[in-house]
Design a protein around this motif. Structure first.
Motif, PDB file in Angstrom:
ATOM      1  N   TRP A  67     149.220  52.463  17.122  1.00 40.79           N
ATOM      2  CA  TRP A  67     149.613  52.325  18.533  1.00 40.79           C
ATOM      3  C   TRP A  67     149.858  53.705  19.120  1.00 40.79           C
ATOM      4  O   TRP A  67     150.377  54.598  18.447  1.00 40.79           O
ATOM      5  CB  TRP A  67     150.873  51.458  18.612  1.00 40.79           C
ATOM      6  N   ARG A  68     149.541  53.867  20.368  1.00 40.07           N
ATOM      7  CA  ARG A  68     149.732  55.156  21.044  1.00 40.07           C
ATOM      8  C   ARG A  68     151.211  55.484  21.265  1.00 40.07           C
ATOM      9  O   ARG A  68     151.552  56.583  21.678  1.00 40.07           O
ATOM     10  CB  ARG A  68     148.992  55.154  22.382  1.00 40.07           C
ATOM     11  N   THR A  69     152.084  54.513  21.049  1.00 38.06           N
ATOM     12  CA  THR A  69     153.535  54.682  21.199  1.00 38.06           C
ATOM     13  C   THR A  69     153.907  54.889  22.664  1.00 38.06           C
ATOM     14  O   THR A  69     154.492  55.905  23.044  1.00 38.06           O
ATOM     15  CB  THR A  69     154.066  55.836  20.327  1.00 38.06           C
ATOM     16  N   GLY A  70     153.534  53.922  23.464  1.00 37.28           N
ATOM     17  CA  GLY A  70     153.793  53.985  24.892  1.00 37.28           C
ATOM     18  C   GLY A  70     152.577  53.488  25.641  1.00 37.28           C
ATOM     19  O   GLY A  70     151.965  52.491  25.261  1.00 37.28           O
ATOM     20  N   ALA A  71     152.212  54.182  26.711  1.00 38.15           N
ATOM     21  CA  ALA A  71     151.043  53.818  27.504  1.00 38.15           C
ATOM     22  C   ALA A  71     150.324  55.087  27.945  1.00 38.15           C
ATOM     23  O   ALA A  71     150.850  56.197  27.805  1.00 38.15           O
ATOM     24  CB  ALA A  71     151.461  52.996  28.722  1.00 38.15           C
ATOM     25  N   TRP A 106     158.155  50.385  10.162  1.00 31.20           N
ATOM     26  CA  TRP A 106     157.226  51.101  11.034  1.00 31.20           C
ATOM     27  C   TRP A 106     156.742  52.359  10.316  1.00 31.20           C
ATOM     28  O   TRP A 106     157.541  53.043   9.655  1.00 31.20           O
ATOM     29  CB  TRP A 106     157.911  51.524  12.323  1.00 31.20           C
ATOM     30  N   THR A 107     155.477  52.664  10.466  1.00 28.92           N
ATOM     31  CA  THR A 107     154.945  53.940  10.009  1.00 28.92           C
ATOM     32  C   THR A 107     154.915  54.899  11.198  1.00 28.92           C
ATOM     33  O   THR A 107     154.347  54.580  12.246  1.00 28.92           O
ATOM     34  CB  THR A 107     153.521  53.783   9.434  1.00 28.92           C
ATOM     35  N   ILE A 108     155.551  56.035  11.035  1.00 31.12           N
ATOM     36  CA  ILE A 108     155.560  57.081  12.058  1.00 31.12           C
ATOM     37  C   ILE A 108     154.520  58.125  11.661  1.00 31.12           C
ATOM     38  O   ILE A 108     154.514  58.600  10.521  1.00 31.12           O
ATOM     39  CB  ILE A 108     156.939  57.746  12.191  1.00 31.12           C
ATOM     40  N   ILE A 109     153.667  58.488  12.602  1.00 31.07           N
ATOM     41  CA  ILE A 109     152.584  59.438  12.345  1.00 31.07           C
ATOM     42  C   ILE A 109     152.686  60.593  13.334  1.00 31.07           C
ATOM     43  O   ILE A 109     152.758  60.378  14.539  1.00 31.07           O
ATOM     44  CB  ILE A 109     151.208  58.770  12.500  1.00 31.07           C
ATOM     45  N   LEU A 110     152.692  61.816  12.831  1.00 26.41           N
ATOM     46  CA  LEU A 110     152.576  63.002  13.675  1.00 26.41           C
ATOM     47  C   LEU A 110     151.196  63.584  13.433  1.00 26.41           C
ATOM     48  O   LEU A 110     150.819  63.875  12.292  1.00 26.41           O
ATOM     49  CB  LEU A 110     153.668  64.019  13.356  1.00 26.41           C
ATOM     50  N   ASN A 111     150.446  63.757  14.513  1.00 27.49           N
ATOM     51  CA  ASN A 111     149.035  64.093  14.438  1.00 27.49           C
ATOM     52  C   ASN A 111     148.761  65.367  15.234  1.00 27.49           C
ATOM     53  O   ASN A 111     149.434  65.649  16.232  1.00 27.49           O
ATOM     54  CB  ASN A 111     148.232  62.909  14.999  1.00 27.49           C
ATOM     55  N   LYS A 112     147.776  66.138  14.789  1.00 22.92           N
ATOM     56  CA  LYS A 112     147.438  67.384  15.471  1.00 22.92           C
ATOM     57  C   LYS A 112     146.974  67.167  16.904  1.00 22.92           C
ATOM     58  O   LYS A 112     147.126  68.039  17.751  1.00 22.92           O
ATOM     59  CB  LYS A 112     146.337  68.119  14.704  1.00 22.92           C
ATOM     60  N   ASP A 113     146.366  66.013  17.187  1.00 21.41           N
ATOM     61  CA  ASP A 113     145.858  65.725  18.523  1.00 21.41           C
ATOM     62  C   ASP A 113     147.006  65.245  19.404  1.00 21.41           C
ATOM     63  O   ASP A 113     147.465  64.116  19.280  1.00 21.41           O
ATOM     64  CB  ASP A 113     144.755  64.666  18.454  1.00 21.41           C
ATOM     65  N   ALA A 114     147.463  66.115  20.294  1.00 23.90           N
ATOM     66  CA  ALA A 114     148.600  65.779  21.152  1.00 23.90           C
ATOM     67  C   ALA A 114     148.169  65.390  22.559  1.00 23.90           C
ATOM     68  O   ALA A 114     149.017  65.158  23.415  1.00 23.90           O
ATOM     69  CB  ALA A 114     149.561  66.967  21.223  1.00 23.90           C
ATOM     70  N   ASN A 115     146.863  65.336  22.825  1.00 25.89           N
ATOM     71  CA  ASN A 115     146.392  65.123  24.192  1.00 25.89           C
ATOM     72  C   ASN A 115     145.398  63.977  24.315  1.00 25.89           C
ATOM     73  O   ASN A 115     144.608  63.937  25.253  1.00 25.89           O
ATOM     74  CB  ASN A 115     145.765  66.415  24.729  1.00 25.89           C
ATOM     75  N   ALA A 116     145.422  63.039  23.383  1.00 27.21           N
ATOM     76  CA  ALA A 116     144.481  61.917  23.426  1.00 27.21           C
ATOM     77  C   ALA A 116     144.942  60.879  24.448  1.00 27.21           C
ATOM     78  O   ALA A 116     146.130  60.763  24.759  1.00 27.21           O
ATOM     79  CB  ALA A 116     144.367  61.274  22.046  1.00 27.21           C
ATOM     80  N   PHE A 117     143.978  60.109  24.965  1.00 30.75           N
ATOM     81  CA  PHE A 117     144.307  58.982  25.827  1.00 30.75           C
ATOM     82  C   PHE A 117     144.246  57.732  24.964  1.00 30.75           C
ATOM     83  O   PHE A 117     143.181  57.296  24.544  1.00 30.75           O
ATOM     84  CB  PHE A 117     143.329  58.864  26.996  1.00 30.75           C
ATOM     85  N   GLY A 118     145.403  57.162  24.689  1.00 39.37           N
ATOM     86  CA  GLY A 118     145.439  55.993  23.828  1.00 39.37           C
ATOM     87  C   GLY A 118     145.174  56.337  22.379  1.00 39.37           C
ATOM     88  O   GLY A 118     145.161  57.509  21.978  1.00 39.37           O
ATOM     89  N   ALA A 119     144.940  55.297  21.578  1.00 35.34           N
ATOM     90  CA  ALA A 119     144.711  55.476  20.142  1.00 35.34           C
ATOM     91  C   ALA A 119     143.239  55.331  19.782  1.00 35.34           C
ATOM     92  O   ALA A 119     142.881  55.259  18.617  1.00 35.34           O
ATOM     93  CB  ALA A 119     145.536  54.457  19.358  1.00 35.34           C
ATOM     94  N   PHE A 120     142.370  55.325  20.799  1.00 35.80           N
ATOM     95  CA  PHE A 120     140.959  55.063  20.556  1.00 35.80           C
ATOM     96  C   PHE A 120     140.312  56.141  19.692  1.00 35.80           C
ATOM     97  O   PHE A 120     139.437  55.853  18.875  1.00 35.80           O
ATOM     98  CB  PHE A 120     140.205  54.959  21.891  1.00 35.80           C
TER      99      PHE A 120
END
Length: 280
Positions: A67-71, A106-120
């Motif tokens: 999930w993108r964790t928001g909208a 819940w699994t919390i994920i920190l990812n290098k991509d900080a500027n994606a639109f959604g989780a696509f």
């Protein structure tokens, strides 16, 4: 000719329509929350969707899926210094927060991509860290998805995310003690060290229960330079911690008189507390 005029008019109308804008409240308004933890600034940029009568977790937000964790844009975490997230080191920078909600974990994920639109476009190979946390049930449902900081100490806080009947918390820590001690050693050794440096050094030693004799030495320099109710209080509380109630009472009495003259209620109480604790 008539057709050309109509076509031109239609084209002009479409251009005008495309340029027209009506500002309305966003369905998922953008929000930013920031907090200093230790000496690090921790900032979260996110969007806040609403329930609007819908069931979220296990329905609109499926269990077991990223999930993108928001909208809208993915939620972004920015840290100014290296911090500890769930007891793991995280370098300064910006990261995308993805989550995988489940009923009991819940699994919390920190990812290098900080500027994606959604989780696509999520790519697991860009993960910086993953860990799990236990959700807790809220007594009062949260209509809007909300992120804020809770459970503060001078060096820690929890980054809490809540929506519907669920809250999860991420531990954040930044302990600047080594950096502060290095600064104290460097700054107090300078021949032109000022009162502010000695005050900060003495107070930090007091707060962290270090060498009280050294703290008192610095406090003496502060009071010798500037006799104010807050400088008397600094030396009085150090003396009290050392068990020298006679010296503590002397400073507290002088500081109390100055605080009463200035009308500073907080320091009046501070000095009165020392006099109470150090009854002869």
């Amino acid at each position: 000719m008539k057709k050309l005029v109509l076509s031109a008019a239609l084209a002009l109308s479409l251009v005008s329509l495309s340029q027209a804008q009506i500002a309305t409240p966003a369905a998922s308004p953008a929000a930013t929350v920031a907090q200093t933890v230790g000496l690090a600034k921790v900032t979260v940029d996110y969007s806040r969707p609403a329930l609007k009568g819908r069931k979220m977790f296990s329905d609109q937000v499926p269990y077991g899926k990223v999930w993108r964790t928001g909208a809208n844009m993915i939620t972004k975490l920015t840290v100014s210094d290296e911090v500890m997230i769930n007891n793991q080191k995280l370098a300064a920078g910006s990261y995308g927060i993805y989550t995988i909600p489940n009923a009991n974990e819940w699994t919390i994920i920190l990812n290098k991509d900080a500027n994606a639109f959604g989780a696509f476009a999520y790519k697991q190979e860009n993960d910086v860290m993953r860990f799990t946390v236990k959700p807790v049930r809220l007594a009062t449902p949260a209509e809007f998805f909300t992120i804020d900081f809770t459970d503060f100490t001078p060096t820690t806080a929890n980054l809490a995310m809540r929506w519907e009947n669920t809250q999860v918390s991420i531990p954040v820590k930044h302990d600047p003690d080594a950096r502060i001690m290095a600064q104290i050693q460097e700054q107090t050794a300078k021949p032109d060290a000022n009162m502010g440096i000695y005050f900060a050094a003495a107070d930090y030693y007091y707060q962290t229960n270090r060498d009280m004799k050294q703290a008192l030495e610095w406090a003496n320099k502060v009071v010798d330079k500037d006799k104010q109710y807050w400088t008397y209080y600094l030396r009085a509380k150090i003396a009290a911690k050392m068990g020298d109630c006679k010296a503590a009472r002397t400073d507290a009495q002088q500081g109390l008189a100055l605080a009463q003259k200035a009308g500073d209620d907080a320091y009046i109480k501070n000095h009165q507390q020392i006099l109470s604790d150090c009854k002869m």
